[in-house]
Design a protein around this motif. Structure first.
Motif: not given
Length: 104
Positions: A92-93, A95-97, A99, A101
């Protein structure tokens, strides 16, 4: 993600050592490690400069022994370091980094 790399079954280990280029075509280093999810048959990450890079959107050129990333160099350099045993929180971290998500 549970420990699912199954290194002996990882067909992407041959990419280790390939040159890595960022979205602008600038060299970033070499593929240090590949993380493969054997149960799903999916390449999850590359490790470049100790940083995790999601496999989505990359373009491999085996004949030229290189991988082209869809990300700029600074995005890769500021990414979370690849963990020894990546789990769901790590995924998750990362993928968030980048973009990437997934909608809930």
């Amino acid at each position: 993600m549970e420990e699912a790399n199954h290194r002996p079954d990882n067909p992407y280990t041959e990419w280790e050592g390939y040159e890595v280029l960022d979205a602008a075509g600038e060299p970033l280093g070499r593929v240090e490690r590949t993380v493969y999810d054997a149960p799903s048959g999916v390449l999850k990450y590359l490790c470049v400069g100790g940083r995790a890079v999601p496999a989505e959107g990359l373009d491999a050129e085996p004949d030229r022994r290189r991988v082209l990333l869809p990300h700029p160099a600074e995005k890769v350099r500021s990414a979370p370091p690849l963990e020894e045993r990546p789990d769901g929180d790590f995924d998750r971290r990362v993928r968030r980094h980048y973009g990437l998500e997934r909608p809930r």
